[in-house]
Design a protein around this motif. Sequence first.
Motif, PDB file in Angstrom:
ATOM      1  N   GLU A 119       0.834  -1.211   0.000  1.00  0.00           N
ATOM      2  CA  GLU A 119       0.000   0.000   0.000  1.00  0.00           C
ATOM      3  C   GLU A 119       0.867   1.258   0.000  1.00  0.00           C
ATOM      4  N   LEU A 120       1.918   1.262   0.807  1.00  0.00           N
ATOM      5  CA  LEU A 120       2.830   2.405   0.860  1.00  0.00           C
ATOM      6  C   LEU A 120       3.454   2.643  -0.515  1.00  0.00           C
ATOM      7  N   VAL A 121       3.944   1.588  -1.142  1.00  0.00           N
ATOM      8  CA  VAL A 121       4.607   1.711  -2.439  1.00  0.00           C
ATOM      9  C   VAL A 121       3.613   2.162  -3.504  1.00  0.00           C
ATOM     10  N   ARG A 122       2.425   1.601  -3.487  1.00  0.00           N
ATOM     11  CA  ARG A 122       1.414   2.021  -4.478  1.00  0.00           C
ATOM     12  C   ARG A 122       1.065   3.501  -4.306  1.00  0.00           C
ATOM     13  N   GLU A 123       0.981   3.962  -3.086  1.00  0.00           N
ATOM     14  CA  GLU A 123       0.701   5.390  -2.832  1.00  0.00           C
ATOM     15  C   GLU A 123       1.833   6.256  -3.370  1.00  0.00           C
ATOM     16  N   GLN A 124       3.066   5.819  -3.184  1.00  0.00           N
ATOM     17  CA  GLN A 124       4.211   6.578  -3.694  1.00  0.00           C
ATOM     18  C   GLN A 124       4.222   6.562  -5.222  1.00  0.00           C
ATOM     19  N   ILE A 125       3.833   5.460  -5.813  1.00  0.00           N
ATOM     20  CA  ILE A 125       3.733   5.381  -7.275  1.00  0.00           C
ATOM     21  C   ILE A 125       2.687   6.378  -7.770  1.00  0.00           C
ATOM     22  N   ARG A 126       1.569   6.446  -7.066  1.00  0.00           N
ATOM     23  CA  ARG A 126       0.535   7.431  -7.433  1.00  0.00           C
ATOM     24  C   ARG A 126       1.087   8.842  -7.337  1.00  0.00           C
ATOM     25  N   ASN A 127       1.796   9.144  -6.240  1.00  0.00           N
ATOM     26  CA  ASN A 127       2.381  10.484  -6.059  1.00  0.00           C
ATOM     27  C   ASN A 127       3.368  10.819  -7.172  1.00  0.00           C
ATOM     28  N   GLU A 128       4.266   9.888  -7.465  1.00  0.00           N
ATOM     29  CA  GLU A 128       5.275  10.133  -8.499  1.00  0.00           C
ATOM     30  C   GLU A 128       4.615  10.293  -9.868  1.00  0.00           C
ATOM     31  N   THR A 129       3.588   9.500 -10.137  1.00  0.00           N
ATOM     32  CA  THR A 129       2.862   9.623 -11.403  1.00  0.00           C
ATOM     33  C   THR A 129       2.219  10.998 -11.517  1.00  0.00           C
ATOM     34  N   GLU A 130       1.635  11.481 -10.437  1.00  0.00           N
ATOM     35  CA  GLU A 130       1.032  12.820 -10.444  1.00  0.00           C
ATOM     36  C   GLU A 130       2.090  13.898 -10.683  1.00  0.00           C
ATOM     37  N   HIS A 131       3.282  13.737 -10.102  1.00  0.00           N
ATOM     38  CA  HIS A 131       4.360  14.707 -10.332  1.00  0.00           C
ATOM     39  C   HIS A 131       4.755  14.719 -11.807  1.00  0.00           C
ATOM     40  N   ILE A 132       4.852  13.534 -12.387  1.00  0.00           N
ATOM     41  CA  ILE A 132       5.207  13.429 -13.806  1.00  0.00           C
ATOM     42  C   ILE A 132       4.142  14.116 -14.656  1.00  0.00           C
ATOM     43  N   GLU A 133       2.888  13.836 -14.360  1.00  0.00           N
ATOM     44  CA  GLU A 133       1.798  14.458 -15.116  1.00  0.00           C
ATOM     45  C   GLU A 133       1.824  15.971 -14.982  1.00  0.00           C
ATOM     46  N   GLU A 134       2.113  16.460 -13.780  1.00  0.00           N
ATOM     47  CA  GLU A 134       2.182  17.907 -13.554  1.00  0.00           C
ATOM     48  C   GLU A 134       3.340  18.527 -14.341  1.00  0.00           C
ATOM     49  N   CYS A 135       4.497  17.883 -14.318  1.00  0.00           N
ATOM     50  CA  CYS A 135       5.636  18.375 -15.102  1.00  0.00           C
ATOM     51  C   CYS A 135       5.286  18.406 -16.583  1.00  0.00           C
ATOM     52  N   MET A 136       4.630  17.353 -17.052  1.00  0.00           N
ATOM     53  CA  MET A 136       4.265  17.292 -18.466  1.00  0.00           C
ATOM     54  C   MET A 136       3.276  18.407 -18.825  1.00  0.00           C
ATOM     55  N   LYS A 137       2.349  18.691 -17.943  1.00  0.00           N
ATOM     56  CA  LYS A 137       1.404  19.789 -18.196  1.00  0.00           C
ATOM     57  C   LYS A 137       2.119  21.122 -18.248  1.00  0.00           C
ATOM     58  N   MET A 138       3.053  21.326 -17.325  1.00  0.00           N
ATOM     59  CA  MET A 138       3.812  22.588 -17.321  1.00  0.00           C
ATOM     60  C   MET A 138       4.680  22.711 -18.555  1.00  0.00           C
ATOM     61  N   LEU A 139       5.194  21.579 -19.026  1.00  0.00           N
ATOM     62  CA  LEU A 139       5.997  21.578 -20.250  1.00  0.00           C
ATOM     63  C   LEU A 139       5.126  21.570 -21.501  1.00  0.00           C
ATOM     64  N   ASP A 140       3.813  21.375 -21.292  1.00  0.00           N
ATOM     65  CA  ASP A 140       2.851  21.329 -22.388  1.00  0.00           C
ATOM     66  C   ASP A 140       3.215  20.207 -23.352  1.00  0.00           C
ATOM     67  N   THR A 141       3.453  19.019 -22.786  1.00  0.00           N
ATOM     68  CA  THR A 141       3.848  17.863 -23.584  1.00  0.00           C
ATOM     69  C   THR A 141       3.145  16.622 -23.073  1.00  0.00           C
ATOM     70  N   THR A 142       3.167  15.578 -23.869  1.00  0.00           N
ATOM     71  CA  THR A 142       2.670  14.260 -23.446  1.00  0.00           C
ATOM     72  C   THR A 142       3.699  13.238 -23.875  1.00  0.00           C
ATOM     73  N   HIS A 143       3.660  12.092 -23.246  1.00  0.00           N
ATOM     74  CA  HIS A 143       4.582  10.996 -23.649  1.00  0.00           C
ATOM     75  C   HIS A 143       4.006  10.223 -24.793  1.00  0.00           C
TER      76      HIS A 143
END
Length: 143
Positions: A119-143
């Motif tokens: 559960e701890l690891v899955r929560e951290q994966i969710r957090n890191e995924t959200e950070h990636i998505e936020e960076c991508m939005k700020m960069l105005d890009t998608t993978h």
Amino acid sequence: MGSKDNKKIIGLLNEIIEMEISAVVRYLHYALMIKGPNRIPIVKWFHDQANEGYAHASLIGEKITALGGHPSLKVSPVPETKTHKVLDILKESLEFEERALDKYKELLRHVGDDIALEELVREQIRNETEHIEECMKMLDTTH
């Protein structure tokens, strides 16, 4: 969980704590280096990221000691690119967050029956995924 599994998990957790402590240094540095008309909201975002890195490092450290391990005192290197333009910093942030996500996913493959750790690891994966998505939005890009 066998002692071999426990040793592997503690090793991965120590790699993660080193990355999370590195995030504190990285994001504080970025916050200090931002200049320009959009400085205030971006600086706040980087300070928030630094504070979150501290919280994650603390959480991971507690898990390491709960498993009988000893938290690492090392910090993953933070390269000084001497490039402090906002878009360059955001690209560096995206790359760093992607490496952290990969490390958490690697750990997830080793948690076995430890539901609390999973559960701890899955929560951290969710957090890191959200950070990636936020960076991508700020960069105005998608993978």
